[in-house]
Write a protein that holds these residues in place. Sequence first.
Motif, PDB file in Angstrom:
ATOM      1  N   TRP A 406       3.985  17.619   6.775  1.00 37.64           N
ATOM      2  CA  TRP A 406       3.486  16.291   7.153  1.00 37.64           C
ATOM      3  C   TRP A 406       2.666  16.375   8.443  1.00 37.64           C
ATOM      4  N   LEU A 407       3.172  17.132   9.400  1.00 31.35           N
ATOM      5  CA  LEU A 407       2.482  17.227  10.695  1.00 31.35           C
ATOM      6  C   LEU A 407       1.100  17.860  10.529  1.00 31.35           C
ATOM      7  N   LEU A 408       1.043  18.913   9.711  1.00 28.59           N
ATOM      8  CA  LEU A 408      -0.245  19.603   9.517  1.00 28.59           C
ATOM      9  C   LEU A 408      -1.232  18.722   8.770  1.00 28.59           C
ATOM     10  N   GLU A 409      -0.711  17.879   7.862  1.00 31.99           N
ATOM     11  CA  GLU A 409      -1.603  16.983   7.108  1.00 31.99           C
ATOM     12  C   GLU A 409      -2.055  15.795   7.948  1.00 31.99           C
ATOM     13  N   THR A 410      -1.242  15.426   8.945  1.00 30.43           N
ATOM     14  CA  THR A 410      -1.489  14.171   9.660  1.00 30.43           C
ATOM     15  C   THR A 410      -2.265  14.353  10.959  1.00 30.43           C
ATOM     16  N   PHE A 411      -2.059  15.487  11.632  1.00 28.64           N
ATOM     17  CA  PHE A 411      -2.671  15.662  12.956  1.00 28.64           C
ATOM     18  C   PHE A 411      -3.567  16.889  12.981  1.00 28.64           C
ATOM     19  N   ASP A 412      -4.323  16.998  14.051  1.00 29.01           N
ATOM     20  CA  ASP A 412      -5.285  18.090  14.185  1.00 29.01           C
ATOM     21  C   ASP A 412      -4.627  19.343  14.752  1.00 29.01           C
ATOM     22  N   PHE A 413      -3.644  19.837  14.015  1.00 25.47           N
ATOM     23  CA  PHE A 413      -2.933  21.039  14.480  1.00 25.47           C
ATOM     24  C   PHE A 413      -3.001  22.113  13.402  1.00 25.47           C
ATOM     25  N   ALA A 414      -2.931  23.379  13.828  1.00 29.68           N
ATOM     26  CA  ALA A 414      -2.879  24.493  12.885  1.00 29.68           C
ATOM     27  C   ALA A 414      -1.581  25.265  13.126  1.00 29.68           C
ATOM     28  N   PRO A 415      -1.000  25.856  12.052  1.00 32.69           N
ATOM     29  CA  PRO A 415       0.222  26.646  12.282  1.00 32.69           C
ATOM     30  C   PRO A 415      -0.108  27.903  13.059  1.00 32.69           C
ATOM     31  N   GLU A 416       0.803  28.337  13.893  1.00 38.83           N
ATOM     32  CA  GLU A 416       0.611  29.558  14.686  1.00 38.83           C
ATOM     33  C   GLU A 416       1.630  30.591  14.227  1.00 38.83           C
ATOM     34  N   SER A 417       1.170  31.701  13.714  1.00 35.78           N
ATOM     35  CA  SER A 417       2.099  32.709  13.203  1.00 35.78           C
ATOM     36  C   SER A 417       3.100  33.130  14.287  1.00 35.78           C
ATOM     37  N   LEU A 418       4.346  33.322  13.855  1.00 39.64           N
ATOM     38  CA  LEU A 418       5.394  33.779  14.793  1.00 39.64           C
ATOM     39  C   LEU A 418       5.666  35.269  14.597  1.00 39.64           C
ATOM     40  N   GLU A 419       5.016  35.827  13.570  1.00 44.35           N
ATOM     41  CA  GLU A 419       5.367  37.180  13.130  1.00 44.35           C
ATOM     42  C   GLU A 419       5.286  38.218  14.259  1.00 44.35           C
ATOM     43  N   GLU A 420       4.174  38.156  15.011  1.00 43.54           N
ATOM     44  CA  GLU A 420       3.949  39.183  16.039  1.00 43.54           C
ATOM     45  C   GLU A 420       4.847  39.006  17.255  1.00 43.54           C
ATOM     46  N   ILE A 421       5.392  37.781  17.419  1.00 46.75           N
ATOM     47  CA  ILE A 421       6.150  37.518  18.651  1.00 46.75           C
ATOM     48  C   ILE A 421       7.658  37.437  18.429  1.00 46.75           C
ATOM     49  N   LEU A 422       8.081  37.639  17.187  1.00 48.49           N
ATOM     50  CA  LEU A 422       9.529  37.623  16.939  1.00 48.49           C
ATOM     51  C   LEU A 422      10.173  38.820  17.632  1.00 48.49           C
ATOM     52  N   PRO A 423      11.384  38.652  18.153  1.00 51.06           N
ATOM     53  CA  PRO A 423      12.043  39.811  18.776  1.00 51.06           C
ATOM     54  C   PRO A 423      12.377  40.864  17.719  1.00 51.06           C
ATOM     55  N   PRO A 424      12.474  42.131  18.133  1.00 52.78           N
ATOM     56  CA  PRO A 424      12.807  43.179  17.175  1.00 52.78           C
ATOM     57  C   PRO A 424      14.129  42.832  16.482  1.00 52.78           C
ATOM     58  N   GLY A 425      14.205  43.119  15.218  1.00 50.73           N
ATOM     59  CA  GLY A 425      15.467  42.870  14.508  1.00 50.73           C
ATOM     60  C   GLY A 425      15.470  41.542  13.778  1.00 50.73           C
ATOM     61  N   LEU A 426      14.520  40.675  14.090  1.00 47.83           N
ATOM     62  CA  LEU A 426      14.482  39.389  13.389  1.00 47.83           C
ATOM     63  C   LEU A 426      13.259  39.360  12.488  1.00 47.83           C
ATOM     64  N   LYS A 427      13.503  39.390  11.204  1.00 46.82           N
ATOM     65  CA  LYS A 427      12.399  39.366  10.234  1.00 46.82           C
ATOM     66  C   LYS A 427      12.616  38.160   9.322  1.00 46.82           C
ATOM     67  N   ILE A 428      11.674  37.248   9.304  1.00 49.93           N
ATOM     68  CA  ILE A 428      11.812  36.089   8.428  1.00 49.93           C
ATOM     69  C   ILE A 428      10.462  35.858   7.758  1.00 49.93           C
ATOM     70  N   ALA A 429      10.487  35.785   6.414  1.00 51.48           N
ATOM     71  CA  ALA A 429       9.233  35.778   5.642  1.00 51.48           C
ATOM     72  C   ALA A 429       8.292  34.642   6.047  1.00 51.48           C
ATOM     73  N   THR A 430       8.833  33.475   6.377  1.00 51.58           N
ATOM     74  CA  THR A 430       7.949  32.337   6.663  1.00 51.58           C
ATOM     75  C   THR A 430       7.316  32.416   8.060  1.00 51.58           C
ATOM     76  N   ALA A 431       7.726  33.404   8.866  1.00 55.33           N
ATOM     77  CA  ALA A 431       7.249  33.444  10.260  1.00 55.33           C
ATOM     78  C   ALA A 431       5.728  33.467  10.329  1.00 55.33           C
TER      79      ALA A 431
END
Length: 457
Positions: A406-431
Amino acid sequence: MTDKINQLSGKAPREIAFDILNDILEKGSFSHTVMANTLNQYQYLKKQDRAFITRLCEGTLERIITLDYLLNQYSSVKVLKMKPVIRNILRMGLYQIKYMEVPPSAACNEAVKLTKKRGFTGLSGFVNGVLRSIIREPDKAKFPEESKDKVSYLSIVYSIPDWIIKGWLNQYDYDTVKQMLEGFLSSSKETSIRCNLNKVSVSELKEALTQSQVKIVDGEYLPYALKISEYNYLNQLTPFLNGCFQVQDESSMLVGELSKAKPGDYVIDVCAAPGGKALHIAETMEGSGHVEARDVTQNKVRLIEDNINRLGYRNITARVWDAFILDEESVSKADLVIADLPCSGLGIIGKKPDIKYNMTTEKQKSLVQLQRDILKVVTQYVKPGGILMYSTCTINPGENEENVKWLLETFDFAPESLEEILPPGLKIATAKKGYLQLLPGIHGTDGFFIARFKRKV
Ligand SMILES: C[S@@+](CC[C@H](N)C(=O)[O-])C[C@H]1O[C@@H](n2cnc3c(N)ncnc32)[C@H](O)[C@@H]1O
């Protein structure tokens, strides 16, 4: 000594526990408030008595659905038809028999004594009869068969209302849900803390805690996260009083970690009390920039201020501001906005079990509306190119993934990938899509949702 004082005050630990449970279960008081206030009132108790009360109250509360299901198989009167005093004495008695290292006959005798003390002498035989038959025939009660009715099985064995189980089974596979439920039951034993790196190093904090006879284990992902146990009062621990740490779940620390605030940033936390994330972000900015921690009442703001003073940070202030009201002066000013909004809290039912009995689908729907109403206002504070962090401590797609969409459809924002900044050991596909859902039992944290957005330039 404790026994003597208890005799004088007339209350033994089980009776104190009973009063706490009665307040929560019959009067609707919040478990953590009643527990904290009562234990504060009985500061003279021995550490083991306090631990006994805490375990008995938290455990009974956590297992109410299981306990009632079992009691109904041994009692001619159904639990919900019993007098409140009697059902709560039985719940406590059964919890001790089934889940604590208390001799069953002692649990039963104490329940009978308490029944008489509370003026129900005529029902003491009933209490004795139900508990004695449980002790005599512990295997008589049968749980629903897992293969025949998975929802009832999980609901009764793990003491979670079935509407919550159904919702999670729509979202996750059976084994994941089962692991989550196991995770909730084991989550309340330790306190998760964040080391205040502005004051001490992690090894200095560990040394100070060890000197106070506190048991410490490392957190799951972040080097400055620890889990502590076996202390008596938090606010009697010297390292706590000296501001060397803040109580905060590691999932919540990940908001600060993944915000990547830069030295000099202007940050607004719109729902900040008691200040966990705002304080963490102030710390990561190494004394520079400014964090404005807002909350809706003076009392809440005072909680933030107490923490600011204890931790000794200088680049953060607290202020009363209702997040529904647009603060014209903040429009397009913030490098970073933290929107850690009120939510249904299903991710923290391991720590606050009363949430699972009080939440409803209707309440969840109104929370989604509340979250969107706040987001409509606070997204305006992010400057072009600035960051918005949205988080909740729940596991509910309506409040989490659907709000992201809803937020992405409603406002002028883009998702920011979390993949590169996740701490080691935490892997989540949607990041890589800019959000993640942490699950107890799977990720070793509270259930928690984090999304990161960038305002388009
Ligand atoms: C999830 S808690 C925030 C926890 C906090 N971010 C932390 O890390 O310690 C949500 C907070 O929102 C606050 N709140 C609720 N309604 C609000 C409103 N209209 N304006 C500002 N704060 C509000 C509550 O008082 C509560 O402290």
